[in-house]
Enzyme design. Structure first.
Site, PDB file in Angstrom:
ATOM      1  N   HIS A  36      -4.825  -0.144  -1.305  1.00  0.00           N
ATOM      2  CA  HIS A  36      -3.489   0.311  -1.177  1.00  0.00           C
ATOM      3  C   HIS A  36      -3.739   1.361  -0.175  1.00  0.00           C
ATOM      4  O   HIS A  36      -3.112   0.915   1.510  1.00  0.00           O
ATOM      5  CB  HIS A  36      -2.589   0.963  -1.532  1.00  0.00           C
ATOM      6  CG  HIS A  36      -2.071  -0.508  -2.950  1.00  0.00           C
ATOM      7  ND1 HIS A  36      -2.885  -0.335  -4.395  1.00  0.00           N
ATOM      8  CD2 HIS A  36      -1.621  -1.514  -2.841  1.00  0.00           C
ATOM      9  CE1 HIS A  36      -2.059  -1.215  -4.807  1.00  0.00           C
ATOM     10  NE2 HIS A  36      -1.624  -2.253  -4.181  1.00  0.00           N
ATOM     11  N   GLY A 149      -2.769  -6.890   2.552  1.00  0.00           N
ATOM     12  CA  GLY A 149      -4.245  -7.292   1.833  1.00  0.00           C
ATOM     13  C   GLY A 149      -5.206  -9.112   2.396  1.00  0.00           C
ATOM     14  O   GLY A 149      -3.854  -9.339   1.862  1.00  0.00           O
TER      15      GLY A 149
HETATM   16  P1  AMP Z   1      -0.397  -5.145  -4.692  1.00  0.00           P
HETATM   17  O1  AMP Z   1       0.250  -3.911  -4.731  1.00  0.00           O
HETATM   18  O2  AMP Z   1      -0.550  -5.927  -5.554  1.00  0.00           O
HETATM   19  O3  AMP Z   1       1.489  -5.839  -4.529  1.00  0.00           O
HETATM   20  O4  AMP Z   1      -0.417  -4.564  -2.990  1.00  0.00           O
HETATM   21  C1  AMP Z   1       0.174  -4.857  -2.468  1.00  0.00           C
HETATM   22  C2  AMP Z   1      -0.523  -4.856  -1.031  1.00  0.00           C
HETATM   23  O5  AMP Z   1      -2.544  -4.370  -1.113  1.00  0.00           O
HETATM   24  C3  AMP Z   1      -1.284  -6.023  -0.334  1.00  0.00           C
HETATM   25  O6  AMP Z   1      -0.779  -6.028   0.703  1.00  0.00           O
HETATM   26  C4  AMP Z   1      -2.474  -6.562  -1.092  1.00  0.00           C
HETATM   27  O7  AMP Z   1      -2.436  -7.786  -0.098  1.00  0.00           O
HETATM   28  C5  AMP Z   1      -3.008  -5.401  -0.753  1.00  0.00           C
HETATM   29  N1  AMP Z   1      -4.087  -5.046  -1.463  1.00  0.00           N
HETATM   30  C6  AMP Z   1      -4.053  -5.546  -2.738  1.00  0.00           C
HETATM   31  N2  AMP Z   1      -5.286  -4.975  -3.013  1.00  0.00           N
HETATM   32  C7  AMP Z   1      -6.006  -4.845  -2.303  1.00  0.00           C
HETATM   33  C8  AMP Z   1      -7.662  -4.527  -1.490  1.00  0.00           C
HETATM   34  N3  AMP Z   1      -8.628  -4.286  -2.766  1.00  0.00           N
HETATM   35  N4  AMP Z   1      -8.147  -4.373  -1.337  1.00  0.00           N
HETATM   36  C9  AMP Z   1      -6.789  -4.407   0.245  1.00  0.00           C
HETATM   37  N5  AMP Z   1      -6.345  -4.435  -0.544  1.00  0.00           N
HETATM   38  C10 AMP Z   1      -5.478  -4.176  -0.738  1.00  0.00           C
END
Ligand code: AMP
Length: 283
Positions: A36, A149
């Site tokens: 994030h 991401g």
């Molecule tokens: P989430 O909180 O899991 O819904 O993720 C929020 C954002 O962070 C989304 O756009 C995900 O794709 C991105 N994200 C989660 N994990 C990663 C990672 N390891 N590397 C890059 N972006 C990430």
């Protein structure tokens, strides 16, 4: 850094931004990790000196198709706010569910093509929940740019499609996946793995890198490349189960037979109730 928990306080913070500033939205479900933070850093870079970075922290109930997964989803608001401050976020939007969803809400955004496969097949309704909350956040913040991401590859493709098909005036940017040194993609769900599972899960990345090496050595058959990855992942002795493992066209997300144009290998595996996803762009 401002923290808005209601739509009124969000509106108030947004009204204080001068019009020459670019608003950049980073939607998250909190429990922030370095993945994030990479999105926030990209938002800061994108905006230069005239950017206003809005990070949303909202565990969106409508995208969970299993009550247990929602219940166990990690939450760490205090730490998240500290990290946001350290990384220069200007505004955090952290509403409760009743702020976002009216009790009698009855409109949902539904993408019907890209969401048929992969996570959409195993998690019915998931992407309707994602599209609906993302469009609501776009509308609420009226951001110029939104950053996601590539770790959630299908999600990114569906959001791009929604933005295109509904003519939403926002630019979508994708950021490379951030990994542990072991290669395991960072995920809030990694916290739910046992120590043994955590170290075993390295085989997901190892399996995909082996497919990449095999491709670079001249193999283009999707079946062959998939079986290279599958063998490595399935040699786990910890009950690791493959939910899907596919080689797809990068834009349409349709399976391909032979790797001749930009493709992506996407995988979902589970250790019991903990489901992990990852992908690699090939070539
Ligand atoms: P989430 O909180 O899991 O819904 O993720 C929020 C954002 O962070 C989304 O756009 C995900 O794709 C991105 N994200 C989660 N994990 C990663 C990672 N390891 N590397 C890059 N972006 C990430």
């Amino acid at each position: 850094m401002n923290v808005a928990k209601t739509i009124t306080s969000l509106e108030k913070s947004l009204s204080e931004i001068t019009p020459d500033y670019t608003k950049i939205l980073v939607p998250t479900m909190g429990s922030l990790h370095a993945g994030h933070l990479a999105l926030i850093d990209e938002a800061k870079r994108t905006s230069g000196g005239k950017g206003f970075v809005i990070l949303s922290l909202f565990v969106n109930p409508t995208q969970f198709n299993q009550a247990d997964d929602l219940k166990h989803y990690p939450r760490s608001l205090e730490m998240d706010l500290k990290l946001c401050k350290e990384h220069g976020v200007d505004l955090v939007f952290a509403p409760e569910s009743d702020i976002i969803y009216q009790a009698d809400h009855s409109v949902t955004v539904s993408e019907s093509e890209l969401s048929k496969r992969l996570c959409g097949a195993t998690r019915p309704g998931h992407f309707d929940g994602v599209c609906t909350i993302v469009l609501k956040l776009f509308n609420l913040t009226r951001a110029d740019i939104a950053i996601f991401g590539k770790k959630d590859y299908q999600q990114l493709a569906i959001i791009r499609r929604m933005t295109r098909d509904l003519n939403i005036p926002i630019q979508i940017r994708g950021v490379e996946t951030i990994r542990e040194t072991s290669g395991l993609a960072l995920s809030s769900r990694n916290k739910r793995l046992s120590e043994q599972q955590h170290s075993d899960a390295q085989r997901i990345r190892r399996g995909m890198l082996a497919a990449q090496t095999t491709y670079l050595q001249g193999t283009t058959s999707a079946d062959k490349l998939i079986s290279v990855t599958q063998n490595i992942i399935e040699s786990s002795e910890l009950g690791l189960k493959i939910d899907y493992l596919e080689l797809l066209d990068r834009e349409s997300l349709q399976p391909i037979k032979s790797l001749s144009s930009p493709a992506v290998m996407a995988v979902a595996v589970s250790y019991g109730a903990v489901r992990l996803i990852d992908n690699i762009e090939l070539p």
